[in-house]
Every structure is written in C-alpha cells, then in structure tokens.
Design an enzyme around this catalytic site. Structure first.
Site, short mmCIF file in Angstrom:
data_model
loop_
_atom_site.label_atom_id
_atom_site.label_comp_id
_atom_site.label_asym_id
_atom_site.label_seq_id
_atom_site.Cartn_x
_atom_site.Cartn_y
_atom_site.Cartn_z
N GLY A 1 0.77 -1.25 0.00
CA GLY A 1 0.00 0.00 0.00
C GLY A 1 0.79 1.28 0.00
O GLY A 1 0.19 2.37 -0.01
N GLU B 1 4.15 -6.35 1.23
CA GLU B 1 3.63 -6.68 -0.11
C GLU B 1 3.47 -5.45 -0.99
O GLU B 1 2.34 -5.08 -1.32
CB GLU B 1 2.26 -7.34 0.04
CG GLU B 1 2.28 -8.63 0.78
CD GLU B 1 0.89 -9.14 1.12
OE1 GLU B 1 0.78 -10.32 1.44
OE2 GLU B 1 -0.07 -8.35 1.08
N PRO B 2 4.54 -4.82 -1.39
CA PRO B 2 4.38 -3.65 -2.24
C PRO B 2 4.00 -4.03 -3.68
O PRO B 2 4.46 -5.05 -4.19
CB PRO B 2 5.78 -3.03 -2.23
CG PRO B 2 6.70 -4.18 -1.98
CD PRO B 2 5.94 -5.15 -1.12
N ARG C 1 2.29 -1.16 -6.22
CA ARG C 1 2.41 0.10 -6.95
C ARG C 1 3.81 0.71 -6.84
O ARG C 1 4.37 1.17 -7.83
CB ARG C 1 1.39 1.09 -6.36
CG ARG C 1 1.23 2.37 -7.15
CD ARG C 1 0.41 3.39 -6.36
NE ARG C 1 -0.70 2.82 -5.65
CZ ARG C 1 -1.94 2.73 -6.13
NH1 ARG C 1 -2.21 3.21 -7.31
NH2 ARG C 1 -2.90 2.19 -5.41
N ARG D 1 -8.36 4.35 -14.11
CA ARG D 1 -8.09 4.96 -12.81
C ARG D 1 -8.60 6.40 -12.68
O ARG D 1 -9.17 6.76 -11.64
CB ARG D 1 -6.60 4.87 -12.47
CG ARG D 1 -6.10 3.41 -12.45
CD ARG D 1 -4.73 3.24 -11.83
NE ARG D 1 -4.77 3.54 -10.42
CZ ARG D 1 -4.36 4.66 -9.88
NH1 ARG D 1 -3.81 5.59 -10.63
NH2 ARG D 1 -4.46 4.86 -8.59
N TYR E 1 -11.20 6.53 -9.67
CA TYR E 1 -10.71 7.11 -8.40
C TYR E 1 -10.40 8.59 -8.50
O TYR E 1 -9.84 9.16 -7.56
CB TYR E 1 -9.41 6.43 -7.95
CG TYR E 1 -9.37 4.94 -8.05
CD1 TYR E 1 -10.18 4.15 -7.23
CD2 TYR E 1 -8.51 4.31 -8.93
CE1 TYR E 1 -10.13 2.77 -7.32
CE2 TYR E 1 -8.45 2.93 -9.01
CZ TYR E 1 -9.26 2.16 -8.21
OH TYR E 1 -9.20 0.80 -8.28
N CYS F 1 -16.85 5.47 -25.85
CA CYS F 1 -18.13 6.18 -25.90
C CYS F 1 -18.65 6.43 -24.50
O CYS F 1 -19.54 5.73 -24.01
CB CYS F 1 -19.13 5.36 -26.70
SG CYS F 1 -18.62 5.26 -28.39
N GLU F 2 -18.04 7.40 -23.88
CA GLU F 2 -18.36 7.67 -22.49
C GLU F 2 -17.79 9.05 -22.16
O GLU F 2 -16.60 9.30 -22.38
CB GLU F 2 -17.63 6.60 -21.65
CG GLU F 2 -17.94 6.58 -20.23
CD GLU F 2 -18.95 5.49 -19.87
OE1 GLU F 2 -19.31 4.67 -20.73
OE2 GLU F 2 -19.39 5.52 -18.72
N TYR G 1 -1.70 -0.85 -12.02
CA TYR G 1 -3.16 -0.87 -11.99
C TYR G 1 -3.84 -0.26 -13.21
O TYR G 1 -5.01 0.09 -13.15
CB TYR G 1 -3.69 -0.21 -10.72
CG TYR G 1 -3.25 -0.92 -9.45
CD1 TYR G 1 -3.72 -2.18 -9.14
CD2 TYR G 1 -2.33 -0.33 -8.59
CE1 TYR G 1 -3.31 -2.84 -7.98
CE2 TYR G 1 -1.90 -0.98 -7.44
CZ TYR G 1 -2.40 -2.23 -7.14
OH TYR G 1 -1.99 -2.89 -6.01
N1 LLP Z 1 -1.48 -6.64 -0.42
C1 LLP Z 1 -2.81 -6.73 -0.46
C2 LLP Z 1 -3.49 -7.72 0.36
C3 LLP Z 1 -3.56 -5.87 -1.29
O1 LLP Z 1 -4.88 -5.97 -1.32
C4 LLP Z 1 -2.88 -4.93 -2.10
C5 LLP Z 1 -3.63 -4.05 -3.00
C6 LLP Z 1 -1.49 -4.89 -2.04
C7 LLP Z 1 -0.81 -5.75 -1.18
C8 LLP Z 1 -0.66 -3.97 -2.87
O2 LLP Z 1 -0.93 -2.63 -2.64
P1 LLP Z 1 0.00 -1.51 -3.35
O3 LLP Z 1 1.37 -1.61 -2.74
O4 LLP Z 1 0.02 -1.80 -4.79
O5 LLP Z 1 -0.69 -0.24 -3.05
N2 LLP Z 1 -6.80 -0.62 -8.27
C9 LLP Z 1 -6.35 0.31 -7.26
C10 LLP Z 1 -5.46 -0.36 -6.26
C11 LLP Z 1 -6.11 -1.54 -5.56
C12 LLP Z 1 -5.14 -2.22 -4.64
C13 LLP Z 1 -5.74 -3.42 -4.02
N3 LLP Z 1 -4.89 -4.12 -3.13
C14 LLP Z 1 -5.65 1.49 -7.94
O6 LLP Z 1 -5.65 1.56 -9.15
O7 LLP Z 1 -5.15 2.37 -7.27
#
Ligand code: LLP
Length: 446
Positions: free
Chosen positions: A259, A303-304, A306, A343, A347, A374-375, A403
């Site tokens: 996250g 768990e990175p 993004r 995105r 968001y 078409c949106e 993403y």
């Molecule tokens: N671990 C778990 C259990 C998760 O659910 C997620 C993301 C991550 C790790 C990785 O998070 P990150 O480091 O990538 O922030 N579609 C959305 C993001 C949804 C993320 C869902 N879970 C977007 O486009 O921003």
C-alpha cells in the site's frame, strides 16, 4: 515540462536523445511505436530492479527486529516477464486469482514463495493452489476456512497447507474510499472487534488440518503516512497476545500488507521506503514490547505493488482529433483511454502528459486529454497543460505501470494494447497487442 519534473515521473532510464526526443533505455520512443503501434505500454526493466533492490536495501538497513520477506503484489501488474524479474530479485509473489497463479507457474516462479489472497476464492482456484503447492493461502472468511479445510483433507494427505489469517485491523487511512481495505466495514478479512478473528484462529488451531503460520492485514493503498502500518502491526500483535493466552499459539509471520504510495503530479511528495522501513521497525518493536515480551519476533512480510512498478511503466498514445467546444473545454483525443486506464474515472486519479517528440516544449494551452471510448467520463487528464498537440503526434503518460493494464477491459470491443519491456540489451514483448481475432473467437461459431 521541466527536466526536474520529468525526471521524477519517468522511469529511471528515460532521457532525451540528441534530437530532444524521449527515449527509455536508449530506445527512441517514436521508433518503438513505429514497430509496436499505439497505444503502447513500455516498462523499463531497470526501474523495476531498482525499486525491488530499494525495498530490500531499505529493510536491511532500517528494519532489524526480525527477518523480512518482500512479496510483490502481482495485481499491480503481472506478466511472466515481471514474475521472472521479481523472482530474480529474491522476492515472493502475492496473487489473487487462478489466472495470476498460472502466470506465476508459466514463469517458473517458485511456488513456495507465492501467497494466495482474495476475498472469494473459488473451489477450483483453491484446488489449483493446493495442487501447485503455493507457499501461503491467506484465509479471508469463514466459508473459505471451511472450504479449504475440506479440500486439504481431500487433496493433500498428510500435508498441512500453510495459511495466514487475514484480519481487518480497523485502522484509519487517509486515502480514496475505494482504496481503503482495513476498516471494520471492509469486505476483506475477519473483523477484530467482534471476536470472529479469534474464533477463526482457534478453529484452525484446534482442527489441525491447516497450519496457521501467521497473521495478515492490509489497511489500504496509496498510503502516504506510516501510522497505519505501525498501528496495524501493534493491533496484530495485541491480537496474537490474546490468542497466545487462549491457545498457546504465536505467529511465525506477520504482515501489514502493502500500500505504500507513489508521488503523483500535484500532490505532496511521498517519503522514501527507508521511512516506511523505519516505521515497520518502530511498530514491531513497540508491539513486541507491549504484547510479545519474551516471545520470538515474527518474520515480517510486506507486499508492495504500486511502489515497485508504477514508475517503471509509461503509456504512449497517438493523438487524433481535437475538438474545441463552445462550453470552453478543448479536447485532445487519443487512441486509448478508460479501457486501458480506468483509474481517472474510477478514483479521480491524476496523471500528467508530455509530448514524446518535444518533451521540453512549453505549455501553450490547457486541454482535456480524452479517450476514444463512448463515455463522457473517458478522460485521462481533465486539465492538462500541453504544447499545442498536432494530430498524429505521440503523447506519453508517466506512472502508468501500476493498476492500468490489470484493470483494462475490452469496452467498445477495442483490442487491448501491446506491452513491452525494455533495457539496453533488448526489447521483449510482454503482451502482444490483442487482435480482432482474439476478440471474435470468444463468441464461437454461429
Ligand atoms: N497486499 C494486499 C493484500 C492488497 O490488497 C494490495 C492491494 C497490495 C498488497 C498492494 O498494494 P499496493 O502496494 O500496490 O498499493 N486498483 C487500485 C489499487 C487496488 C489495490 C488493491 N490491493 C488502484 O488503481 O489504485
């Protein structure tokens, strides 16, 4: 756009060539487009490697409380080439579907380093995970606990699948509502306050069919502050302390998920991963001091997604028509849009853009960069400051590595883009451009 702003948004090996055009890993983007077409997603291998190493280094320098494993969250973007890259860096892989699991398998990813997440895994996905021998299954709810217990009895005689219990830690986060995942009303994990988490853990321990190795939580994504991580670790350890009293069980592993945010245009900077690593150390130490005295410090798993892949990827579109409206908005249309990057629509995510053939050209106008779908909501950038873009020119969106493609669709039955991975040695096609044939075969014969 200035060189400085450019450098922060673009992949590490991006730069300008002698003609003033953009290149990545010494490859001229216009020439890549000539070969692979548009829309084109280009990933820079070096940026991914640097990001993985950045995490490992920051943790080795700032996190000393216990062992640590870094698991790349495949949902941010996965292709067999990416799985290989991550594997080469010694990291694990977090998957959330049978599809992601099979990509990992195709890449020859060591299954013991794979964690399988998801709030509604199907029976066949769980069977697949058991058959492939994934390292960890992260249990999200009661039905899954029961289902996996049954499957484990059927599929793996004598072997106990290793599981983590996903907890909704009820930690507050300052991020978009859709990107919050750890609050008490979240769809993920067993809630802490209701006693369900404790009952679930006790059930697993009593039954002895599954091996409960640890606890997992994920508070949200695009997190810019470290507080949620520290709070999350403390809550998980407090929870573990209660379980220890009840059942004598103590986690070998603990995860506050992923996250960590990335810097995006128009928002304040995000601290480096060293700051996150320091906070994880502080959270673990404080939590252990309060709730785990005398017990072994669990291994930390993070768990990175993004923050590993976002800046490695850029999207390149070709500019088409331009439309000046009496309502005051000037549109610059591109040949992609919400089907390859939902995105902004979903968001309100902000992107910037630059002209590939003249990236340093001064801004001349404010336009809406809109897609081809078409949106009305199909806007990649609602207000972009750009030089006056001519039809046929190329427009590049930085920070498109995370993403975008994983959430891509075939809206309006438009084939999905090609995706390439570049470095100084070679260009590899990670995903070939989808064809009309691909789309039509799904319908079968009439
Ligand atoms: N671990 C778990 C259990 C998760 O659910 C997620 C993301 C991550 C790790 C990785 O998070 P990150 O480091 O990538 O922030 N579609 C959305 C993001 C949804 C993320 C869902 N879970 C977007 O486009 O921003």
């Amino acid at each position: 756009m200035s060189q400085l702003v450019l450098a922060k948004l673009l992949p590490d090996s991006a730069g300008l060539d002698q003609g003033g055009e953009l290149h990545i890993a010494d490859r001229n983007i216009r020439e890549l487009v000539e070969e692979y077409g548009t829309p084109l997603y280009i990933f820079d291998r070096a940026t991914i490697v640097h990001a993985c190493r950045g995490y490992l280094k920051a943790l080795s320098e700032h996190y000393r409380a216990s062992g640590v494993r870094v698991i790349y969250a495949a949902k941010a973007y996965l292709a067999p080439h990416i799985a290989r890259l991550v594997e080469e860096q010694g990291m694990g892989l977090d998957v959330v579907s049978g599809g992601e699991l099979l990509v990992a398998q195709r890449a020859g990813f060591p299954m013991e380093r794979v964690s399988f997440h998801g709030n509604n895994k199907s029976e066949s996905e769980l069977r697949l995970a058991l058959r492939l021998g994934v390292g960890r299954i992260v249990l999200d709810n009661w039905s899954e606990l029961e289902l996996l217990t049954r499957l484990a009895c059927e599929e793996r005689e004598g072997q106990r699948p290793r599981v983590l219990l996903r907890i909704a830690p009820d930690v507050e986060t300052d991020t978009h509502r859709y990107l919050q995942t750890g609050h008490a009303a979240a769809k993920f994990g067993f809630p802490l306050g209701s006693g369900e988490a404790r009952a679930a853990a006790a059930r697993i321990i009593d039954q002895g069919v599954l091996e409960l190795v640890g606890l997992h939580a994920h508070s949200g994504t695009m997190l810019r502050e470290t507080r949620p991580y520290e709070e999350c670790l403390e809550r998980l350890l407090a929870f573990a302390d209660g379980l220890y009293d009840d059942c004598g069980w103590w986690p070998k592993e603990i995860s506050p998920g992923g996250g960590w945010a990335i810097g995006v245009p128009g928002q304040e900077e995000v601290p480096g991963v060293a700051v996150l690593a320091g906070a994880l150390q502080a959270g673990m130490e404080r939590g252990m001091g309060r709730y785990g005295q005398g017990r072994p410090v669990p291994e930390l798993i993070i768990e990175p997604g993004r923050s590993i892949i976002a800046r490695a990827g850029v999207a390149v579109y070709r500019v088409g028509a331009r439309k000046v409206t009496p309502g005051g908005v000037t549109y610059v249309f591109v040949d992609g849009g919400m089907a390859d990057n939902i995105r902004p629509a979903l968001y309100g995510a902000r992107y910037s853009a630059l002209a590939v053939e003249r990236p340093l050209a001064a801004s001349e106008e404010r336009v809406c960069v809109a897609g081809r779908y078409c949106e009305s909501g199909d806007m990649l950038i609602e207000e972009a400051e750009l030089p006056r873009m001519r039809e046929g020119e190329l427009l590049l969106l930085p920070l498109a590595g995370a993403y975008c493609l994983p959430m891509a669709s075939n809206y309006n039955l438009v084939p999905r883009p090609a995706v390439i991975l570049v470095d100084e040695q070679c260009v590899q096609v990670m995903e070939r451009r989808e064809t009309y044939e691909d789309l039509l075969t799904r319908y079968g014969e009439l």
